[in-house]
Design an enzyme around this catalytic site. Structure first.
Site, PDB file in Angstrom:
ATOM      1  N   HIS A  66       0.834  -1.223   0.000  1.00  0.00           N
ATOM      2  CA  HIS A  66       0.000   0.000   0.000  1.00  0.00           C
ATOM      3  C   HIS A  66       0.861   1.263   0.000  1.00  0.00           C
ATOM      4  CE1 HIS A  66      -3.772   2.158   0.725  1.00  0.00           C
ATOM      5  NE2 HIS A  66      -3.093   2.936   1.540  1.00  0.00           N
ATOM      6  N   HIS A  68       0.904   5.383  -2.012  1.00  0.00           N
ATOM      7  CA  HIS A  68       0.310   6.362  -2.944  1.00  0.00           C
ATOM      8  C   HIS A  68       1.475   7.136  -3.572  1.00  0.00           C
ATOM      9  CE1 HIS A  68      -3.707   6.096  -0.844  1.00  0.00           C
ATOM     10  NE2 HIS A  68      -2.914   5.749   0.151  1.00  0.00           N
ATOM     11  N   GLU A 146      -7.889   3.860  -8.346  1.00  0.00           N
ATOM     12  CA  GLU A 146      -8.751   4.212  -7.204  1.00  0.00           C
ATOM     13  C   GLU A 146      -9.921   5.088  -7.645  1.00  0.00           C
ATOM     14  OE1 GLU A 146      -7.803   5.463  -2.719  1.00  0.00           O
ATOM     15  OE2 GLU A 146      -7.410   7.068  -4.141  1.00  0.00           O
ATOM     16  N   SER A 150     -18.178  11.101  -3.255  1.00  0.00           N
ATOM     17  CA  SER A 150     -19.385  10.814  -2.477  1.00  0.00           C
ATOM     18  C   SER A 150     -20.608  11.575  -2.992  1.00  0.00           C
ATOM     19  CB  SER A 150     -19.135  11.148  -1.006  1.00  0.00           C
ATOM     20  OG  SER A 150     -18.670  12.483  -0.898  1.00  0.00           O
ATOM     21  N   HIS A 211      -9.452   1.762   1.962  1.00  0.00           N
ATOM     22  CA  HIS A 211      -9.182   2.242   3.327  1.00  0.00           C
ATOM     23  C   HIS A 211     -10.431   1.960   4.154  1.00  0.00           C
ATOM     24  CE1 HIS A 211      -6.606   5.104   0.903  1.00  0.00           C
ATOM     25  NE2 HIS A 211      -5.729   4.660   1.775  1.00  0.00           N
ATOM     26  N   GLU A 214     -10.008   4.172   9.427  1.00  0.00           N
ATOM     27  CA  GLU A 214      -8.665   4.703   9.661  1.00  0.00           C
ATOM     28  C   GLU A 214      -8.639   5.663  10.836  1.00  0.00           C
ATOM     29  OE1 GLU A 214      -7.173   6.692   6.188  1.00  0.00           O
ATOM     30  OE2 GLU A 214      -5.173   6.997   7.052  1.00  0.00           O
ATOM     31  N   ASP A 313       2.269   2.936   3.360  1.00  0.00           N
ATOM     32  CA  ASP A 313       1.380   4.010   2.935  1.00  0.00           C
ATOM     33  C   ASP A 313       2.210   4.995   2.094  1.00  0.00           C
ATOM     34  OD1 ASP A 313      -1.031   5.368   2.633  1.00  0.00           O
ATOM     35  OD2 ASP A 313      -1.518   5.293   4.757  1.00  0.00           O
TER      36      ASP A 313
HETATM   37  C1  BEZ Z   1     -15.241  13.141  -1.929  1.00  0.00           C
HETATM   38  O1  BEZ Z   1     -14.610  13.302  -2.986  1.00  0.00           O
HETATM   39  O2  BEZ Z   1     -16.440  13.010  -1.928  1.00  0.00           O
HETATM   40  C2  BEZ Z   1     -14.470  13.096  -0.637  1.00  0.00           C
HETATM   41  C3  BEZ Z   1     -13.086  13.181  -0.652  1.00  0.00           C
HETATM   42  C4  BEZ Z   1     -12.384  13.113   0.533  1.00  0.00           C
HETATM   43  C5  BEZ Z   1     -13.069  12.968   1.731  1.00  0.00           C
HETATM   44  C6  BEZ Z   1     -14.436  12.883   1.740  1.00  0.00           C
HETATM   45  C7  BEZ Z   1     -15.152  12.950   0.544  1.00  0.00           C
HETATM   46 FE   FE2 Z   2      -3.483   4.990   2.117  1.00  0.00          FE
END
Ligand code: BEZ
Ligand code: FE2
Length: 410
Positions: A66, A68, A146, A150, A211, A214, A313
């Protein structure tokens, strides 16, 4: 045919055998392991011979499951100490960090991992900017495209972008480059988008990583739509309520044998699901400490049938990609576990368990496994081999040599 001889061979096989003065015959794969260098030489008289320096440990190359890479530019830029201040700083400095890291910068990090004896890694890629560098890497790379997002109104756009990245990574597929998928987290990916992405993972038999639990903030947001994420979601996304609950989120991963990263705040009900799914937990102790998480209850994880991995990470939440530094952090953090047993478990976590989780045929020195080795020279000999795992972790940094698919890289 080649034979490599070393004072110590750390096999990471099921018996955790440490062979003194042994040798390994290999081509692309491991052919035979012997406690007698002479016998092996006689059996394969044509073999090219390498004798490692005195007090060297020959072991499977590390698998850093893992990382990034796209955040490799970060050194002193991001805010540490707590999760939300860190996340705000990532959002604020995102462009500076991402734009400041081009192929050269990814490749430096990839090259340095090689020097640390890392012969395979799992790259979590948010944008695909690191894709070509990963495809060119000497290591084996499981490339996790990835998805994040949301906002329900933007799902189609996120999904289209994700599919384009998956298709590009498919075109680069090779003996050492494997496309895979990652869901950023339960709080940052809408469940409808999670379903779309996991459908693709099932159809293509991709490895899947996410994830999970966390931070305390994640726990409070997913349980009660409260805590530090409340203001964050209100300000950035005009969202008042979490769109997922942790149990239904985990349920979406059924039959994928997924990789859950962190799981520091996972509760017993969630751990029972993770265990039933034959899933894996990735432990990143440095990242957890820098982002203000409590230490993972490793004793509890170990009491279940959940294989744990150790990984660094990204450099967005670490100061190094050195797996030995990561293991030393775990040794200090997990002070209730026996020092020697923990040292063994960490070496298994960093090799065999990580290779299994990524679906790679490496991570141990056993017949039929790929000949992916790292050689570390100890400062002195270790009389009692019970002490070897601990002393190796305490005293090693850069590999003296590294082999991938039987080829000497340096
Ligand atoms: C989003 O892109 O929706 C998001 C990104 C980071 C934290 C929470 C939401
Ligand atoms: Fe990570």
């Amino acid at each position: 045919m080649n034979i490599i001889k070393s004072d110590y061979i750390l096999t990471i096989d099921d018996e955790f055998r440490i062979i003194k003065n042994g040798a390994v015959a290999y081509e692309k794969k491991i052919i035979e392991i012997s406690s007698s260098f002479q016998e092996l030489k006689q059996k394969y008289p044509q073999a090219e011979i390498t004798e490692c320096e005195k007090d060297s440990v020959l072991m499977p190359g590390f698998v850093n499951a893992h990382i990034h890479l796209e955040f490799s530019k970060n050194r002193t830029t991001l805010e540490y100490g707590d999760f939300l201040p860190w996340l705000y700083s990532v959002i604020e400095k995102r462009e500076e960090l991402i734009d400041g890291c081009s192929s050269e910068c990814y490749e430096e990090t990839i090259e340095e991992m090689l020097e640390f004896g890392i012969t395979s890694f799992g790259a979590i890629s948010s944008y695909g900017f690191d894709m070509n560098s990963c495809a060119k890497a000497k290591q084996k790379v499981v490339f996790f495209n990835e998805v994040i997002g949301s906002n329900p109104a933007a799902i189609d756009g996120f999904f289209t972008d994700f599919k384009a990245r998956v298709n590009s990574s498919e075109e680069l597929k090779s003996e050492t480059f494997f496309p895979a998928v990652a869901i950023h987290s339960a709080y940052s990916v809408h469940p409808v988008l999670v379903r779309h992405v996991l459908k693709i993972a099932r159809e293509n038999r991709y490895r899947v990583s996410t994830h999970f639990m966390e931070s305390k903030a994640e726990r409070e947001w997913l349980d009660r739509s409260q805590g530090e994420f409340k203001q964050f979601f209100k300000d950035f996304l005009k969202i008042e309520k979490a769109s997922s609950d942790p149990i239904s989120f985990l349920g979406l991963f059924e039959s994928l044998e997924p990789i859950f990263v962190h799981a520091v705040y996972a509760n017993e009900e969630e751990l029972a699901i993770i265990e039933k799914q034959k899933a894996h937990i990735v432990h990143c102790p440095v990242s957890n400490r820098l982002l203000g998480s409590r230490p993972l209850n490793l004793e509890n994880i170990k009491s279940k049938e959940i294989p744990f991995l150790i990984a660094t990470d990204g450099l967005s939440s670490n100061f190094s990609t050195n797996m030995f530094k990561e293991m030393r952090a775990a040794l200090m953090q997990q002070s209730c576990l026996d020092l020697h047993l923990l040292s063994r478990d960490l070496l298994i976590a960093a090799t065999k368990n990580s290779a299994n989780a990524l679906g790679l045929n490496c991570g141990s020195i056993e017949e039929g496994k790929d000949a992916d080795f790292a050689v570390f020279k100890l400062p002195n000999s270790v009389e009692n081999e019970k002490n070897l795992p601990l002393q190796l972790i305490l005293h090693s940094n850069r590999a003296d040599s590294v082999y991938i698919l039987g080829e000497k890289i340096f």
